[in-house]
Design a protein around this motif. Sequence first.
Motif, PDB file in Angstrom:
ATOM      1  N   ARG A   1       0.825  -1.217   0.000  1.00 51.21           N
ATOM      2  CA  ARG A   1       0.000   0.000   0.000  1.00 51.21           C
ATOM      3  C   ARG A   1       0.855   1.261   0.000  1.00 51.21           C
ATOM      4  N   LEU A   2       2.058   1.170   0.562  1.00 51.30           N
ATOM      5  CA  LEU A   2       2.937   2.341   0.607  1.00 51.30           C
ATOM      6  C   LEU A   2       3.631   2.569  -0.729  1.00 51.30           C
ATOM      7  N   GLY A   3       4.005   1.495  -1.417  1.00 57.29           N
ATOM      8  CA  GLY A   3       4.701   1.639  -2.692  1.00 57.29           C
ATOM      9  C   GLY A   3       5.588   0.456  -2.973  1.00 57.29           C
ATOM     10  N   VAL A   4       6.657   0.687  -3.754  1.00 54.51           N
ATOM     11  CA  VAL A   4       7.568  -0.377  -4.154  1.00 54.51           C
ATOM     12  C   VAL A   4       9.009   0.104  -4.021  1.00 54.51           C
ATOM     13  N   TYR A   5       9.938  -0.853  -4.044  1.00 49.92           N
ATOM     14  CA  TYR A   5      11.352  -0.493  -4.030  1.00 49.92           C
ATOM     15  C   TYR A   5      12.133  -1.420  -4.944  1.00 49.92           C
ATOM     16  N   TYR A   6      13.312  -0.946  -5.345  1.00 49.99           N
ATOM     17  CA  TYR A   6      14.227  -1.693  -6.200  1.00 49.99           C
ATOM     18  C   TYR A   6      15.567  -1.782  -5.471  1.00 49.99           C
ATOM     19  N   ASP A   7      16.607  -2.252  -6.147  1.00 54.09           N
ATOM     20  CA  ASP A   7      17.896  -2.357  -5.469  1.00 54.09           C
ATOM     21  C   ASP A   7      18.480  -0.984  -5.142  1.00 54.09           C
ATOM     22  N   ASN A   8      18.121   0.046  -5.920  1.00 51.37           N
ATOM     23  CA  ASN A   8      18.719   1.361  -5.688  1.00 51.37           C
ATOM     24  C   ASN A   8      17.689   2.492  -5.633  1.00 51.37           C
ATOM     25  N   ALA A   9      16.408   2.174  -5.450  1.00 50.39           N
ATOM     26  CA  ALA A   9      15.379   3.213  -5.505  1.00 50.39           C
ATOM     27  C   ALA A   9      14.133   2.782  -4.735  1.00 50.39           C
ATOM     28  N   ALA A  10      13.311   3.766  -4.390  1.00 47.96           N
ATOM     29  CA  ALA A  10      12.020   3.512  -3.751  1.00 47.96           C
ATOM     30  C   ALA A  10      10.990   4.460  -4.343  1.00 47.96           C
ATOM     31  N   VAL A  11       9.757   3.972  -4.512  1.00 48.96           N
ATOM     32  CA  VAL A  11       8.662   4.780  -5.050  1.00 48.96           C
ATOM     33  C   VAL A  11       7.486   4.673  -4.089  1.00 48.96           C
ATOM     34  N   VAL A  12       7.015   5.823  -3.592  1.00 54.56           N
ATOM     35  CA  VAL A  12       5.907   5.865  -2.636  1.00 54.56           C
ATOM     36  C   VAL A  12       4.743   6.620  -3.252  1.00 54.56           C
ATOM     37  N   LYS A  13       3.533   6.113  -3.008  1.00 58.48           N
ATOM     38  CA  LYS A  13       2.318   6.725  -3.528  1.00 58.48           C
ATOM     39  C   LYS A  13       1.441   7.174  -2.363  1.00 58.48           C
ATOM     40  N   ALA A  14       1.075   8.459  -2.354  1.00 57.42           N
ATOM     41  CA  ALA A  14       0.182   9.010  -1.333  1.00 57.42           C
ATOM     42  C   ALA A  14      -1.155   9.339  -1.980  1.00 57.42           C
ATOM     43  N   LYS A  15      -2.158   8.503  -1.748  1.00 55.36           N
ATOM     44  CA  LYS A  15      -3.485   8.752  -2.314  1.00 55.36           C
ATOM     45  C   LYS A  15      -4.220   9.788  -1.467  1.00 55.36           C
ATOM     46  N   CYS A  16      -4.871  10.726  -2.133  1.00 53.11           N
ATOM     47  CA  CYS A  16      -5.546  11.783  -1.389  1.00 53.11           C
ATOM     48  C   CYS A  16      -6.510  12.530  -2.309  1.00 53.11           C
ATOM     49  N   THR A  17      -7.201  13.507  -1.764  1.00 55.84           N
ATOM     50  CA  THR A  17      -8.094  14.368  -2.528  1.00 55.84           C
ATOM     51  C   THR A  17      -7.448  15.742  -2.627  1.00 55.84           C
ATOM     52  N   ASN A  18      -7.254  16.233  -3.854  1.00 54.12           N
ATOM     53  CA  ASN A  18      -6.541  17.495  -4.013  1.00 54.12           C
ATOM     54  C   ASN A  18      -7.453  18.695  -3.816  1.00 54.12           C
ATOM     55  N   LYS A  19      -6.897  19.894  -4.004  1.00 52.61           N
ATOM     56  CA  LYS A  19      -7.632  21.124  -3.735  1.00 52.61           C
ATOM     57  C   LYS A  19      -8.780  21.352  -4.711  1.00 52.61           C
ATOM     58  N   LEU A  20      -8.812  20.575  -5.796  1.00 52.20           N
ATOM     59  CA  LEU A  20      -9.915  20.669  -6.755  1.00 52.20           C
ATOM     60  C   LEU A  20     -11.024  19.675  -6.428  1.00 52.20           C
ATOM     61  N   GLY A  21     -10.832  18.920  -5.332  1.00 59.51           N
ATOM     62  CA  GLY A  21     -11.845  17.968  -4.923  1.00 59.51           C
ATOM     63  C   GLY A  21     -11.771  16.640  -5.649  1.00 59.51           C
TER      64      GLY A  21
END
Length: 405
Positions: A145-165
């Motif tokens: 749920r947080l994201g994924v990682y590789y041998d030299n990197a990490a990718v995180v996703k933050a799901k949310c509602t932006n200022k446009l709704g």
Amino acid sequence: MTGVFGILAGGWGLWLETRDQLDRAESRERITDACEGLVDPDQVLGLNGGTVRARAGSDEEDSMYDLDSPNALISTPTDCVIYRVGEPGTTYDHFLLSVWVNPNDRQAQLVSGWDDPFQTWERHADGDITREAEATVPHPLGDGRLGVYYDNAAVVKAKCTNKLGKTTSVNTMTVAKYFEGDPVTDTDRRTLAELARTAAGRAAKKLGCEATLPAVPADLPTPSKRLVNAESAGGTCGWYADYVAAEGRGRFPDRALAAPAAHAQEESCLLGMSGREVRRLWPSLGKDEVGSDSLDDVLRVAPFWLRTESYFGDEAGEVKTDHFGRDQRELPPGTTGSDGAANVWWASSTCDGEPAVHTLSSDYPYDRVVEKRLGALFKAYVTDVAARRHCTHLKFPSAATFVED
């Protein structure tokens, strides 16, 4: 004399310590300014054994977009690059932070049968090029749920509602860019994940988009580039081991590279054929199946391989095929088909109420070698994903798309 030297040495040591403190303080400010305060500068300085001196990239090329701007919706990736400073006049690659919001214009998930996953530029005296991949497959951060990682990197996703709704996601990627390929330790990998998580939360807040993120798991299994016996593969390649056990392997690969199966925004399974198996299979192959490739070509520069990849949620809307000299082609959720130029087939489904796109890529001419069973193999993969990820509304390409005209 001994006393004088002692005083001088003590004074020199104190000066060096003071200089290091000043250098570190200045470097912390540079990192904070360049990365818009999204990361902990001490964690960045601590990567790769640590350094007290660092500098940021140029304002024109490597600085972050102003996230506090009222128009900062980051439809394209924005980066900050940090360099490690060595002896006077020398700098080295050190760290990269990239931030973007989905949907975006450039950060597509590219799939292609022409993107060779093995280091074909290296010469292998024994003609066994598929022992090790050029990169690891994505590993889930915890349950994914947080994201994924590789041998030299990490990718995180933050799901949310932006200022446009609108529901969206703020994505951050941290990369260890070490000099001359210095290895990334497990400790550094976890630091990269923590940096990506912190950056995602702070970037979301700056954009008026509150997000609650899971913690970085204490244990991150070390990702490997080395393929294993496919018949004993598990995780994201477990479906293939089951398929081979039930249907036989035949002309399919005998090696696999997998990651733990979880609920991340993407997953992948890489399959490669060993040199031994290529030699065994070669006498049974016709000219129409291998084209102009020779046995030596396949063993050294054009290996036989297959790769399955799936993308979920808003990542499913970013999937495109890629082929040199041609525009990228979108693979919209809810559709199926094939892209003959890129040697890609795709299916779609709905997983936990969100769209998903599932792909199969193959190199040329290996797709011809296995075309009679390729459709059944792909269906076995997608069916397995559907069972693991609670997917419904499965749509497969027609059988005709797997047959070469």
